[in-house]
Write a protein that holds these residues in place. Structure first.
Motif, short mmCIF file in Angstrom:
data_model
loop_
_atom_site.label_atom_id
_atom_site.label_comp_id
_atom_site.label_asym_id
_atom_site.label_seq_id
_atom_site.Cartn_x
_atom_site.Cartn_y
_atom_site.Cartn_z
N ARG A 526 -10.74 -0.89 -0.73
CA ARG A 526 -10.81 -1.87 -1.80
C ARG A 526 -9.67 -2.87 -1.69
N PHE A 527 -9.97 -4.13 -2.00
CA PHE A 527 -8.91 -5.09 -2.28
C PHE A 527 -9.09 -5.56 -3.72
N ALA A 528 -8.08 -6.23 -4.24
CA ALA A 528 -8.00 -6.60 -5.66
C ALA A 528 -7.64 -5.38 -6.49
N GLY A 529 -7.09 -5.67 -7.67
CA GLY A 529 -6.72 -4.61 -8.59
C GLY A 529 -5.55 -3.78 -8.09
N ILE A 530 -5.24 -2.74 -8.85
CA ILE A 530 -4.16 -1.83 -8.48
C ILE A 530 -4.44 -1.20 -7.13
N GLU A 531 -5.69 -0.80 -6.90
CA GLU A 531 -6.05 -0.12 -5.66
C GLU A 531 -5.82 -1.03 -4.45
N GLY A 532 -6.21 -2.29 -4.57
CA GLY A 532 -6.03 -3.21 -3.46
C GLY A 532 -4.57 -3.49 -3.18
N LEU A 533 -3.78 -3.66 -4.24
CA LEU A 533 -2.36 -3.95 -4.05
C LEU A 533 -1.65 -2.76 -3.43
N ARG A 534 -1.99 -1.57 -3.90
CA ARG A 534 -1.35 -0.37 -3.34
C ARG A 534 -1.77 -0.10 -1.91
N SER A 535 -2.94 -0.59 -1.50
CA SER A 535 -3.36 -0.40 -0.11
C SER A 535 -2.45 -1.16 0.85
N MET A 536 -1.69 -2.11 0.32
CA MET A 536 -0.72 -2.84 1.14
C MET A 536 0.60 -2.08 1.29
N CYS A 537 0.64 -0.87 0.77
CA CYS A 537 1.88 -0.09 0.77
C CYS A 537 1.68 1.27 1.44
N VAL A 538 2.79 1.84 1.89
CA VAL A 538 2.83 3.24 2.30
C VAL A 538 3.15 4.06 1.06
N GLU A 539 2.30 5.01 0.75
CA GLU A 539 2.53 5.87 -0.40
C GLU A 539 3.43 7.03 0.03
N LYS A 540 4.63 7.04 -0.46
CA LYS A 540 5.60 8.06 -0.06
C LYS A 540 5.85 9.04 -1.21
N SER A 541 5.58 10.32 -0.97
CA SER A 541 5.87 11.35 -1.96
C SER A 541 7.36 11.66 -1.96
N TYR A 542 7.91 11.81 -3.16
CA TYR A 542 9.36 11.96 -3.28
C TYR A 542 9.70 12.93 -4.41
N THR A 543 10.65 13.84 -4.15
CA THR A 543 11.16 14.73 -5.20
C THR A 543 12.68 14.74 -5.19
N GLU A 544 13.25 15.03 -6.36
CA GLU A 544 14.69 15.24 -6.47
C GLU A 544 14.94 16.18 -7.65
#
Length: 598
Positions: A526-544
């Motif tokens: 998907r492009f457009a919307g939150i989903e499209g914008l996030r597809s332009m990113c690397v989703e990195k899981s993070y804990t602290e």
């Protein structure tokens, strides 16, 4: 005693409270927007329009045949106006080495750009947005000159959609890309768990020719706001206009002290597109085009395991039930079919009309279609409803689909062949066409026409409409027209597609918060919307750790070297039972086992 005060008194507290909350919200938004606009002001940029796009440009240098390729020089692209046949100039197709160089320039610029704040990125987008609004007529003229469309079609499809995307990204983009806090579960309750959205680096986009301005700038908006650089492979069929659009984007970046190299445009044939997909610096590909080419993009991208988003066209339906508001339907369906001479991925290619309305609908469409006027929107002015098509090579294919339908029983009531404009015989015009009594066994119901052809099919019920609609391998968008909301929702849920509009056409794309894309051979991602914008990113899981004094420690019973395997297994089994068991008794027993082994 009656009074206005006593009448409204029971409602005064909740009403006043709601108004106060709303006012506070608007105040906060306005204040933050005002302060940011003050600290990061947009700037005026000036990009002169090409002389060929002025309404009074009349150079009489016409193409000899409707082709952009040169037999003498395979890298030479002939740019010309499809509405008039006038030559606009020549471009060189980018070689693989030039594509790689463009990607390297974007890569170098992105290392600095990735350090910018969202406020700085919004500043650039605001400058672009204000340029688009102030120069919208010029932008439409450029798009119209290169694609043959009318200025009105450009205003709706090029400018309006681009402004909507810019404004949504400016107002909502940061919220979509902020770290997203996630649940930790029982065992990890002492942790903070988040998803971080980080730039991919340099992304690529291969875009189609039907909306030269919007298709080229749309991927840029999402990419740079997410912190990326981008290389856009613009279509060779609209190579003339892309340099003007690129100048505007770079001018906005440079006006605020950023490198214009962040955004690169290359144009060319299949070799250019393949080089972009194969480039090791490209971390994601967005492709807008046909299903056969999409398959090749996937195959090439698999060599580097480059993720792709594919938007591969559609065979969209408009379902008109017997209780539809026909005063709305007639005009909306006309626009949905003949906007941009039918060259729309979400254009309506199949109109499914309930049998009770069928004859009157066909009659009304025949009357309206016969009155449509073809020509050059730039040079023939107010006497034009529909412009030219970009590629005359598609005419034979369209005519073959029409012939197949007629041979199998469809009625050709209007058009069906190319139109010879007496003023511009070199123009690419296809007559607005009406086919009635079309059935699912005809080729025109399974192949994307991408031209000004209205296909009307008869249905008897909602179930029949769903059956006919889902007979296509495409699944991009659709429309349902009915006065009963529950019926509309029922049909919408049953359709195999990525987008549905009830009692409208294509407006999901003006709601830029919604993702855009399809299923089946219409592609995925998907492009457009939150989903499209996030597809332009690397989703990195993070804990602290939430608290400095509370940390994960390895109990001695499972610490290496393990002294007693049996006890260690018993201990870990008790952890599982204690944390996730459904029996209270068993969980209590597990506590004692843990205490003993700890």
């Amino acid at each position: 005693m009656f009074s206005l005060t006593s009448m409204f008194l029971p409602f005064s507290f909740p009403v006043v409270t709601s108004l106060a909350v709303a006012a506070l919200g608007y105040y906060i938004v306005f204040k933050s927007y005002f302060l940011e606009s003050y600290r990061y002001p947009s700037k005026d940029i000036d990009v002169p329009i090409p002389k060929e796009c002025e309404s009074d440009w009349q150079e009489d240098n016409f193409i000899s045949e409707p082709s952009i390729s040169s037999k003498e020089d395979p890298r030479k692209i002939t740019c010309y106006d499809p509405a008039t046949g006038r030559i606009l100039g020549y471009k060189s197709a980018a070689s693989p080495s030039e594509v790689n160089l463009a990607a390297k320039k974007a890569y170098d610029a992105q290392r600095q750009w990735s350090k910018t704040t969202f406020a700085e990125r919004r500043q650039v987008l605001r400058t672009i947005c204000e340029f688009v609004i102030k120069n919208q007529t010029d932008l439409c003229k450029v798009a119209a000159r290169d694609s043959g469309k009318t200025v009105l079609d450009a205003m709706l499809g090029e400018v309006l959609t681009t402004i909507a995307k810019l404004r949504w990204t400016i107002e909502n983009g940061e919220q979509a890309l902020k770290p997203s806090r996630r649940s930790t579960g029982f065992l990890m309750m002492y942790k903070l768990a988040m998803v971080l959205y980080q730039p991919r680096g340099v992304v690529g986009a291969i875009v189609s020719w039907n909306y030269p301005f919007h298709n080229s700038i749309g991927p840029v908006i999402s990419a740079i706001f997410a912190g990326n650089g981008i290389v856009v492979k613009t279509s060779e069929n609209v190579a003339f206009s892309s340099s003007y659009f690129l100048k505007a984007i770079r001018a906005a970046l440079e006006a605020h002290g950023h490198s214009g190299d962040l955004v690169q445009f290359v144009t060319g044939y299949a070799e250019t597109g393949s080089a972009l997909v194969e480039c090791p610096l490209i971390s994601h590909i967005t492709f807008i085009g046909s299903a056969p080419v999409g398959r090749k993009i996937m195959e090439t991208a698999s060599k580097n395991l480059t993720p792709v988003t594919l938007e591969l066209g559609g065979k969209d339906v408009a379902i008109i039930m017997d209780d539809a508001d026909m005063s709305q339907c007639y005009s909306v369906i006309m626009r949905s079919v003949f906007q941009n001479a039918g060259q729309n991925c979400i254009g309506i290619e199949r109109v499914l009309v309930h049998e009770k309305l069928y004859d009157s609908f066909v009659s009304e469409m025949e009357s309206r279609i016969e009155n449509l006027r073809l020509g050059s929107g730039l040079e023939q002015g107010n006497g034009v409803d529909m412009g030219a098509m970009v590629m005359a090579q598609s005419f034979k294919f369209i005519q073959s689909l029409i012939k197949d339908a007629v041979d199998k029983g469809a009625r050709l009531l209007a058009g069906g062949k190319p139109y010879n404009n007496p003023k511009y015989p070199k123009g690419h015009y296809f007559m607005p066409t009406l086919l009635a009594d079309v059935t699912p066994d005809m080729e025109i119901t399974r192949n994307e026409v991408f031209g000004p052809v209205m296909v009307i099919m008869k249905i008897t019920s909602a179930a029949d409409a769903v059956r006919v609609a889902n007979s296509s391998p495409f699944g991009l968008g659709s429309s349902v027209f009915t006065s009963e909301p529950s019926t509309g929702r029922q049909i919408a849920l049953a359709l195999k597609c990525g987008m549905v509009n009830n009692n409208d056409f294509g407006v999901n794309y003006l709601c830029q918060s919604l993702p855009f894309g399809g299923v089946g051979i219409s592609g995925y991602g998907r492009f457009a919307g939150i989903e499209g914008l996030r597809s332009m990113c690397v989703e990195k899981s993070y804990t602290e750790d939430l608290f400095r004094s509370v940390k994960t420690k390895i109990p001695p019973v499972v610490d290496y070297p393990i002294k007693d395997i049996s006890n260690a297994i018993d201990f870990t089994s008790s952890i599982n039972t204690f944390a996730y068991g459904s029996s209270l008794v068993e969980r209590v027993k597990a506590v004692f086992t843990l205490a003993k082994n700890a």
